[in-house]
Design a protein around this motif. Structure first.
Motif, PDB file in Angstrom:
ATOM      1  N   GLY A 132      64.553  68.679   5.258  1.00 59.96           N
ATOM      2  CA  GLY A 132      64.429  69.343   6.553  1.00 59.96           C
ATOM      3  C   GLY A 132      65.752  69.902   7.037  1.00 59.96           C
ATOM      4  O   GLY A 132      65.806  71.002   7.603  1.00 59.96           O
ATOM      5  N   ARG A 180      61.050  68.769  14.158  1.00 58.21           N
ATOM      6  CA  ARG A 180      60.680  70.122  13.711  1.00 58.21           C
ATOM      7  C   ARG A 180      59.829  70.822  14.767  1.00 58.21           C
ATOM      8  O   ARG A 180      59.954  72.037  14.969  1.00 58.21           O
ATOM      9  CB  ARG A 180      59.928  70.032  12.381  1.00 58.21           C
ATOM     10  N   LEU A 213      65.683  64.281  10.856  1.00 56.51           N
ATOM     11  CA  LEU A 213      65.272  65.132   9.740  1.00 56.51           C
ATOM     12  C   LEU A 213      65.721  64.525   8.409  1.00 56.51           C
ATOM     13  O   LEU A 213      66.838  64.018   8.285  1.00 56.51           O
ATOM     14  CB  LEU A 213      65.877  66.529   9.876  1.00 56.51           C
ATOM     15  N   LEU A 263      66.599  73.848   7.790  1.00 60.61           N
ATOM     16  CA  LEU A 263      67.119  74.292   9.080  1.00 60.61           C
ATOM     17  C   LEU A 263      68.463  74.993   8.902  1.00 60.61           C
ATOM     18  O   LEU A 263      68.731  76.021   9.549  1.00 60.61           O
ATOM     19  CB  LEU A 263      67.264  73.095  10.022  1.00 60.61           C
ATOM     20  N   VAL A 285      59.696  76.168  10.212  1.00 61.35           N
ATOM     21  CA  VAL A 285      60.337  74.842  10.264  1.00 61.35           C
ATOM     22  C   VAL A 285      59.794  73.902   9.188  1.00 61.35           C
ATOM     23  O   VAL A 285      60.074  72.706   9.201  1.00 61.35           O
ATOM     24  CB  VAL A 285      60.171  74.191  11.660  1.00 61.35           C
TER      25      VAL A 285
END
Length: 483
Positions: A162, A135, A158, A166, A115
């Motif tokens: 991020g 996360r 996020l 993902l 993550v």
């Protein structure tokens, strides 16, 4: 993509939170191994409840849920629980595994790497930013290595990096997953089917295809059904009018009238039960209260975090009425810390005019009393209680008479967001502080919220990782915390 055997099956499942809050009504669907599905529905329609039923956290009122023997399910929740804030990361992951694992550190290192979270074991969960907590929630599900992964709004908080990380993880993911999200582009990257939960009929519909293909299919179907209903409604009206004319006659004409009424009833039964359009909130204005002269906010310094260590940065930022500031930076850099320092008037290096009223939209809804109701929350910020005005504003944010008397803790995250916006309208702040205001919010509401913020006449400080949302709002200054 070929899917494997059925791992979960719902047979005529119904569920409700009391007689006035039905969620599912005789729902039937099957989930197959390897499927990647989006779960759609209006705020408060019951998407999170459906996931809890699949995970076994809730029991069906009627019908049956069949899961493959030995099936393991893990859920990445929307938010960290308050009692989890005091745990170290090692304790946090240990709790989610549900049993004592003596060699847990290598497992923690692996999921934190997945993550894109800095490896740490003794750091407190409460010291993590909102994006870092998002996360951790995903990692807490992955460490269980489940057969079925349930993700509830995983992109909330996020940053773009991020979200991209993902997205790629889910594209490569080999197991079964169901994702609740209002980010259409994110969903379209990896989903191959959609479950649509209708908040009005409480039925569940299942579609195959990419997210965008399914949305288009639903739209075409709705238009076709509306056309058919319009034609039937016209025929029904004609039959009823003819029946009324012949009904006043005698003999055979009365029999004709009776047949006309029977035919109208048959046509009414043919009318398709069309899904109501997901409602959008009404356009709204956040009134600016007070009339402070001069600087409303001054920021001479703030704290950033690098490798979990605080560092002071000097600044020269001043906001007057009509001026909007965007605070930008990666997850964990200190954006929410700065906003909270302004909202509480307690931050070192931060000055807020003593006469200004602050309206604070917190990403974790900390301004809402979980034991209170929306009515309590809204009444509490009004200068003078006006029940008619309160209910009118609430209705504009889809807060019905049922919702307005429900405890905040029992609302969905999206409903809490709408209560927060209604609160700002009635509060009339001179300084507006918004921390990720699109989290959990239905995509139909987002342009309306953006327009309200764009026209807000007071001073405003905004944090958002959604560029399409920020582009619609007048921004006068940007504070890049990393620079």
């Amino acid at each position: 993509m070929a899917f494997g055997d059925t791992i979960i099956r719902f047979d005529a499942v119904s569920f409700e939170y009391g007689p006035k809050k039905p969620i599912l009504r005789e729902v039937n669907f099957s989930l197959r191994e390897g499927a990647k599905l989006a779960l759609m529905g209006q705020n408060g329609s019951g998407k999170t409840t459906l996931c809890k039923l699949m995970a076994g956290a809730l029991k069906a009122e009627s019908g049956s849920i069949h899961a493959r023997p030995g099936l393991t399910i893990a859920t990445a929740r929307q938010a960290i629980l308050q009692e989890e804030m005091k745990l170290t990361l090692r304790e946090f992951f240990q709790a989610h595994l549900g049993k004592k694992i003596y060699d847990i550190d290598p497992k923690i290192d692996m999921v934190l790497t997945v993550v894109n979270f800095p490896v740490a074991h003794d750091r407190l969960v409460g010291s993590c930013s909102g994006g870092q907590q998002a996360r951790l929630l995903l990692a807490s599900a992955l460490i269980q290595d489940p057969d079925l992964l349930l993700l509830d709004e995983p992109t909330n908080n996020l940053d773009p990096e991020g979200i991209a990380h993902l997205r790629q993880f889910l594209i490569d993911y080999q197991k079964t997953c169901i994702v609740i999200s209002h980010d259409a582009d994110f969903l379209n990257a990896f989903t191959r089917g959609v479950l649509y939960l209708d908040g009005f009929t409480h039925a569940l519909e299942q579609y195959v295809g990419t997210y965008f293909d399914v949305v288009e299919e639903i739209s075409r179907r709705r238009e076709k059904e509306n056309r058919k209903n319009a034609q039937l409604a016209k025929s029904i009206q004609q039959k009823k009018e003819q029946a009324n004319v012949f009904g006043h006659k005698s003999g055979q004409l009365r029999k004709v009238a009776r047949r006309m009424r029977e035919k109208a009833e048959e046509l009414e039964e043919e009318m398709v039960s069309v899904r109501k359009e997901d409602k959008a909130i009404r356009p709204f204005v956040i009134p600016r209260g007070g009339d402070c002269i001069g600087d409303i906010v001054r920021i001479s310094s703030y704290t950033i975090f690098r490798d979990h260590k605080p560092a002071t940065r000097h600044a020269d930022i001043a906001l007057r009425k009509h001026e909007h500031l965007l605070v930008a930076g990666k997850n964990g850099i200190g954006k929410s810390t700065l906003l909270e320092a302004i909202a509480t008037r307690a931050g070192k290096g931060v000055f807020v005019h003593p006469d200004v009223r602050i309206g604070y939209y917190s990403q974790n809804f900390s301004t809402l009393d979980p034991e209170g109701t929306p009515y309590d929350v809204l009444a509490g910020v009004m200068d003078e209680l006006n029940g008619e005005r309160l209910r009118s504003v609430a209705a504009g944010f889809l807060i019905s008479d049922t919702i307005i008397r429900t405890k905040i803790r029992d609302l969905s995250e999206g409903q809490k967001g709408l209560v927060s916006f209604a609160r700002l309208v009635l509060q009339k702040p001179g300084l507006l502080i918004l921390d990720e205001p699109t989290n959990h919010i239905n995509f139909r509401h987002v342009p309306i919220i953006a327009e309200a913020l764009n026209t807000y006449a007071g001073a405003m400080v905004l944090v958002s990782h959604v560029p399409e949302f920020v582009e619609k709002i007048r921004i006068d200054r940007i504070c890049e915390l990393e620079k």
